[in-house]
Motif scaffolding. Structure first.
Motif, PDB file in Angstrom:
ATOM      1  N   VAL A  25     -35.146 -19.542  -7.274  1.00  0.00           N
ATOM      2  CA  VAL A  25     -33.916 -20.258  -7.577  1.00  0.00           C
ATOM      3  C   VAL A  25     -33.007 -19.393  -8.821  1.00  0.00           C
ATOM      4  CG1 VAL A  25     -33.368 -22.021  -8.746  1.00  0.00           C
ATOM      5  CG2 VAL A  25     -34.889 -22.359  -7.318  1.00  0.00           C
ATOM      6  N   GLY A  26     -33.747 -18.169  -9.203  1.00  0.00           N
ATOM      7  CA  GLY A  26     -32.877 -17.307 -10.707  1.00  0.00           C
ATOM      8  C   GLY A  26     -32.494 -17.054 -10.240  1.00  0.00           C
ATOM      9  N   ILE A  27     -33.252 -15.723  -8.698  1.00  0.00           N
ATOM     10  CA  ILE A  27     -32.008 -14.612  -7.713  1.00  0.00           C
ATOM     11  C   ILE A  27     -31.197 -15.546  -7.440  1.00  0.00           C
ATOM     12  CG2 ILE A  27     -32.834 -13.513  -6.162  1.00  0.00           C
ATOM     13  CD1 ILE A  27     -35.769 -12.782  -6.930  1.00  0.00           C
ATOM     14  N   PHE A  28     -31.309 -16.369  -7.284  1.00  0.00           N
ATOM     15  CA  PHE A  28     -29.883 -17.282  -6.286  1.00  0.00           C
ATOM     16  C   PHE A  28     -28.886 -17.322  -7.166  1.00  0.00           C
ATOM     17  CE2 PHE A  28     -27.757 -21.035  -5.087  1.00  0.00           C
ATOM     18  CZ  PHE A  28     -27.590 -20.919  -3.407  1.00  0.00           C
ATOM     19  N   LEU A  29     -30.013 -17.762  -8.171  1.00  0.00           N
ATOM     20  CA  LEU A  29     -28.519 -17.942  -8.925  1.00  0.00           C
ATOM     21  C   LEU A  29     -27.215 -16.786 -10.295  1.00  0.00           C
ATOM     22  CD1 LEU A  29     -29.939 -21.198 -11.347  1.00  0.00           C
ATOM     23  CD2 LEU A  29     -27.679 -21.110  -9.309  1.00  0.00           C
ATOM     24  N   LEU A  30     -28.491 -15.642  -9.948  1.00  0.00           N
ATOM     25  CA  LEU A  30     -27.809 -14.251 -10.775  1.00  0.00           C
ATOM     26  C   LEU A  30     -26.936 -14.154  -9.622  1.00  0.00           C
ATOM     27  CD1 LEU A  30     -30.738 -12.845 -12.093  1.00  0.00           C
ATOM     28  CD2 LEU A  30     -28.759 -13.589 -13.055  1.00  0.00           C
ATOM     29  N   ALA A  31     -27.539 -13.653  -8.457  1.00  0.00           N
ATOM     30  CA  ALA A  31     -26.530 -13.114  -7.210  1.00  0.00           C
ATOM     31  C   ALA A  31     -25.560 -14.406  -7.175  1.00  0.00           C
ATOM     32  CB  ALA A  31     -27.036 -13.905  -5.604  1.00  0.00           C
ATOM     33  N   ILE A  32     -25.242 -15.342  -7.573  1.00  0.00           N
ATOM     34  CA  ILE A  32     -23.443 -16.511  -7.462  1.00  0.00           C
ATOM     35  C   ILE A  32     -22.740 -15.871  -8.520  1.00  0.00           C
ATOM     36  CG2 ILE A  32     -23.555 -19.130  -7.754  1.00  0.00           C
ATOM     37  CD1 ILE A  32     -24.163 -18.431  -4.997  1.00  0.00           C
ATOM     38  N   ALA A  33     -23.705 -16.282  -9.539  1.00  0.00           N
ATOM     39  CA  ALA A  33     -23.024 -15.687 -10.464  1.00  0.00           C
ATOM     40  C   ALA A  33     -21.704 -14.112 -10.358  1.00  0.00           C
ATOM     41  CB  ALA A  33     -24.094 -15.496 -12.254  1.00  0.00           C
TER      42      ALA A  33
END
Length: 166
Positions: A25-33
């Protein structure tokens, strides 16, 4: 990889742990940001504000190079033309500006807001009638404003003709 549990005699698979889920989830949120942060920079060259410097420079050239100067002289402004322009009165014979809103007077479309100011020694020049030598909407304190400045002579004294577009 499979692991054997020798005590029970059966084979089991390892399941997803809470830590694995949190990392994903952290990697996904970094990609979205990252996408949200870079997309505006990618489309910025297509912003409609890119023509404002051109509009400001052409308006300043028009005023300093002909509309407020006598025929054949550039950047030497006629005093009567300057006073008439900033007081929004009918132009004298040799002046080439219009009356009404400043955008119409200098030939800029009504999609832009324009302010024209005559400055000397860092302050706005006062006209003989007591009003300031500025014409157009007040310049906003926030937002993107483009300015073009021309050095001009009025009555033999150096002034700055400042055209701001937003």
């Amino acid at each position: 990889m499979r692991r054997r549990d020798h005590t029970a005699g059966t084979e089991r698979s390892r399941a997803q742990t809470t830590l694995d889920y949190a990392v994903g989830v952290g990697i996904f949120l970094l990609a979205i940001a990252w996408v949200i942060g870079t997309v505006p920079q990618i489309v910025q060259p297509f912003d409609d504000a890119q023509d404002r410097p051109l509009v400001a420079n052409r308006a300043a050239d028009h005023l300093a190079g002909g509309a407020l100067s006598p025929p054949g002289e550039q950047t030497v402004l006629d005093t009567e033309c300057v006073e008439g322009f900033f007081e929004n009165t009918s132009p004298p014979a040799d002046c080439e500006y219009g009356t009404g809103p400043v955008e119409d007077a200098i030939g800029v479309g009504d999609t832009y807001d324009v302010n024209v100011t005559l400055v000397r020694d860092g302050s706005v020049v006062s006209l003989p009638g007591g009003s300031d030598a500025t014409r157009g909407e007040p310049v906003p304190t926030s937002g993107q404003v483009v300015a073009a400045r021309r050095s001009v002579l009025v009555d033999g004294q150096l002034h700055q003709l400042l055209v701001r577009v937003w």
